[in-house]
Design an enzyme around this catalytic site. Structure first.
Site, mmCIF file in Angstrom:
data_model
loop_
_atom_site.group_PDB
_atom_site.id
_atom_site.type_symbol
_atom_site.label_atom_id
_atom_site.label_comp_id
_atom_site.label_asym_id
_atom_site.label_seq_id
_atom_site.Cartn_x
_atom_site.Cartn_y
_atom_site.Cartn_z
ATOM 1 N N ARG A 94 0.807 -1.214 0.000
ATOM 2 C CA ARG A 94 0.000 0.000 0.000
ATOM 3 C C ARG A 94 0.842 1.267 0.000
ATOM 4 O O ARG A 94 0.646 2.161 -0.827
ATOM 5 C CB ARG A 94 -0.942 0.001 1.214
ATOM 6 C CG ARG A 94 -1.998 -1.068 1.163
ATOM 7 C CD ARG A 94 -2.566 -1.361 2.548
ATOM 8 N NE ARG A 94 -3.497 -2.479 2.532
ATOM 9 C CZ ARG A 94 -3.129 -3.752 2.474
ATOM 10 N NH1 ARG A 94 -1.852 -4.071 2.441
ATOM 11 N NH2 ARG A 94 -4.031 -4.716 2.451
ATOM 12 N N THR A 95 1.785 1.360 0.928
ATOM 13 C CA THR A 95 2.544 2.600 1.063
ATOM 14 C C THR A 95 3.421 2.855 -0.150
ATOM 15 O O THR A 95 3.450 3.966 -0.696
ATOM 16 C CB THR A 95 3.412 2.552 2.341
ATOM 17 O OG1 THR A 95 2.561 2.340 3.468
ATOM 18 C CG2 THR A 95 4.168 3.854 2.532
ATOM 19 N N LYS A 136 26.786 -6.224 -1.248
ATOM 20 C CA LYS A 136 28.237 -6.360 -1.348
ATOM 21 C C LYS A 136 28.955 -5.695 -0.177
ATOM 22 O O LYS A 136 30.182 -5.625 -0.156
ATOM 23 C CB LYS A 136 28.728 -5.730 -2.659
ATOM 24 C CG LYS A 136 28.086 -6.316 -3.910
ATOM 25 C CD LYS A 136 28.564 -5.575 -5.152
ATOM 26 C CE LYS A 136 27.883 -6.080 -6.413
ATOM 27 N NZ LYS A 136 28.315 -5.317 -7.614
ATOM 28 N N ARG A 175 11.581 3.481 4.023
ATOM 29 C CA ARG A 175 11.074 2.571 5.059
ATOM 30 C C ARG A 175 12.229 1.693 5.500
ATOM 31 O O ARG A 175 12.950 1.139 4.669
ATOM 32 C CB ARG A 175 9.926 1.717 4.537
ATOM 33 C CG ARG A 175 9.538 0.584 5.506
ATOM 34 C CD ARG A 175 8.256 -0.094 5.108
ATOM 35 N NE ARG A 175 7.107 0.792 5.329
ATOM 36 C CZ ARG A 175 5.841 0.391 5.197
ATOM 37 N NH1 ARG A 175 5.566 -0.851 4.851
ATOM 38 N NH2 ARG A 175 4.856 1.245 5.418
ATOM 39 N N HIS A 214 5.029 6.288 11.551
ATOM 40 C CA HIS A 214 4.529 6.150 10.184
ATOM 41 C C HIS A 214 3.604 7.348 9.923
ATOM 42 O O HIS A 214 2.382 7.213 9.887
ATOM 43 C CB HIS A 214 3.771 4.834 10.036
ATOM 44 C CG HIS A 214 3.519 4.407 8.628
ATOM 45 N ND1 HIS A 214 3.767 5.225 7.541
ATOM 46 C CD2 HIS A 214 2.993 3.259 8.114
ATOM 47 C CE1 HIS A 214 3.438 4.581 6.430
ATOM 48 N NE2 HIS A 214 2.970 3.393 6.759
#
Length: 312
Positions: free
Chosen positions: A55-56, A83, A105, A133
């Protein structure tokens, strides 16, 4: 340094009000046959998601495109992080490509603040650990504002946030946002699902307050964040904290039922949300685009660029 959106507390009540007002304009744009304006033409927005999201991530990408921004998506699994490259080096490398805003996020609390210190681009917190959030809180407020015609504020609004509050960044941000706008928020959860520092209004008896609510906000059990069994089992949880048919019948006629998704059907919601007249869960998803358009425009746009897309 560009402005960023890292938390509701930093945004403040005035900032929340400004975003919600802008979201009204963006919602109007989204109702047009061609829902696109050139407000952020020439700007580049990069999504950097270290945790899974549907959703986000899609909401931010859609929002950026509807404002005519260019978009970049950073694929962690295919990056030089595998890496051994550091997060700081990664952010600085991407920023050197000409990024105006990062949408990030991360599983670690505070990561967006670190990123904000490493770049002159705007940084939008799309969720950090259990912590915050902010855009979810803003879209939730916009949904309530629209559904209950609360354009004047949330004074006296009675909200219950129910479920796994301990692991929920959504609970923390929505509580901050609702309280900033005058709502009366109660946390409803077993003691094992509360954080060490609890909200001043807390109970483990949903049935005692359900009839008085204007908003019932349900959270999912975040099993992926748990390292131990914190409730006896899903059946017992549903019996005490789930929205059953019997509890749904006790809600006030105007009461809203909300959920940030994804839903664990049969656990926090034991009825079909589509059959609940007050359910606004799909509207939350829709409103997420308008609110994230508002956030991006607030950080990167100007009134002159927005008016270019307004039909005469």
């Amino acid at each position: 340094m560009s402005r960023s959106l890292l938390s509701i507390d930093e945004l403040g009540a005035d900032g929340v009000h400004r975003i919600l007002e802008l979201a009204d304009t963006m919602a109007e744009v989204n109702r047009r046959p061609n829902p696109k304006v050139p407000a952020l033409r020439g700007k580049t927005v990069c999504s950097v998601f270290f945790e899974d999201s549907t959703r986000t991530r899609l909401s931010f990408e859609t929002a950026a495109k509807r404002l005519s921004a260019d978009t970049m998506t950073f694929a962690v699994s295919q990056s030089s992080l595998k890496k051994g490259e550091s997060l700081k080096d990664t952010i600085e490398t991407i920023a050197a490509m000409g990024v105006d805003a990062f949408v990030i996020r991360h599983a670690s609390t505070g990561a967006p603040w670190l990123v904000d210190g490493w770049t002159n681009a705007s940084v939008i917190n799309a969720g950090d650990g259990w912590h915050a959030h902010p855009t979810q809180a803003l879209l939730d407020m916009f949904t309530i504002r629209t559904a209950l015609n609360r354009t004047g504020g949330f004074d006296g609004l009675r909200v219950a946030i129910v479920g796994d509050i301990k692991h929920s960044r959504v609970a923390r941000s929505t509580t901050a946002a609702f309280c900033a706008m005058g709502a009366d928020v109660t946390w409803v959860a077993p003691r094992t699902l509360l954080p060490p520092v609890v909200h001043q209004h807390t109970t483990d008896r949903l049935d005692d307050i359900i009839e008085d609510l204007d908003v019932l906000y349900l959270l999912r059990m975040q099993n992926e964040r748990m390292t131990e069994a914190l409730v006896p089992g899903p059946r017992e949880y549903t019996a005490r904290f789930g929205l059953t048919a019997a509890r749904a019948a006790r809600l006030a006629p105007h009461a809203l039922v909300m959920h940030p998704g994804p839903i664990n059907r049969g656990v926090e919601i034991a009825v079909d949300p589509a059959e609940l007249p007050g359910a606004v869960i799909t509207q939350q998803v829709t409103n997420g685009i308008a609110v994230r358009m508002a956030v991006l425009f607030d950080l990167l746009g100007s009134e002159s660029t927005l008016s270019e897309g307004t039909p005469t």
